[in-house]
Design a protein around this motif. Structure first.
Motif, short mmCIF file in Angstrom:
data_model
loop_
_atom_site.label_atom_id
_atom_site.label_comp_id
_atom_site.label_asym_id
_atom_site.label_seq_id
_atom_site.Cartn_x
_atom_site.Cartn_y
_atom_site.Cartn_z
N GLN A 12 0.83 -1.20 0.00
CA GLN A 12 0.00 0.00 0.00
C GLN A 12 0.86 1.25 0.00
N GLY A 45 -7.33 1.85 -0.31
CA GLY A 45 -6.22 2.73 -0.67
C GLY A 45 -5.62 2.37 -2.01
N LYS A 81 -6.06 1.18 -7.46
CA LYS A 81 -6.93 1.50 -6.33
C LYS A 81 -7.68 0.26 -5.87
N SER A 131 -1.34 7.33 1.85
CA SER A 131 -2.62 7.91 1.44
C SER A 131 -2.47 9.41 1.17
#
Length: 124
Positions: A32, A70, A65, A35
């Motif tokens: 990930q 996220g 996405k 953000s």
């Protein structure tokens, strides 16, 4: 690190920060990405500016996405960055380096020799 005094747009710098993290191994495939809110908090910028930088990488197929979770590095994200940056190096930067070397009357052999010394850790 963001340079707010740079001529380069903040959102472009955000995209490059993520690219650099992927290239250096700090951000791996399927991992990930930070953000938009994390970028906004760390750099004191508008989240929409950070989003714009992340969306560039989504459009290029470097990030994808997961709705409600996220953005994540694509399986081929690192390869795509390498190809993009290599192409840019050969099309934009190398011709400028060669032109400058010619202006300075530095021949090819001297450049190659210097590159070899740098690779061997002997950059004098």
């Amino acid at each position: 690190m963001l340079n707010l005094d740079s001529d380069k747009s903040i959102y472009i710098q955000i995209a490059e920060i993520i690219e650099n993290d992927i290239l250096s191994g700090n951000l791996m495939e399927e991992e990930q990405a930070p953000s938009t809110n994390e970028f906004a908090k760390v750099y004191n910028i508008n989240p929409s500016t950070a989003r714009k930088g992340l969306n560039i990488l989504v459009d290029e197929g470097i990030l994808y996405k997961k709705r409600g979770i996220g953005m994540f590095v694509t399986p081929n994200g690192r390869k795509k960055i390498l190809k993009k940056r290599q192409d840019k190096f050969f099309k934009e930067r190398l011709p400028e380096i060669i032109k400058e070397a010619e202006r300075l009357e530095i021949d090819r052999e001297k450049i190659i020799g210097y590159i070899k010394r740098i690779e061997e850790g002997q950059n004098d």
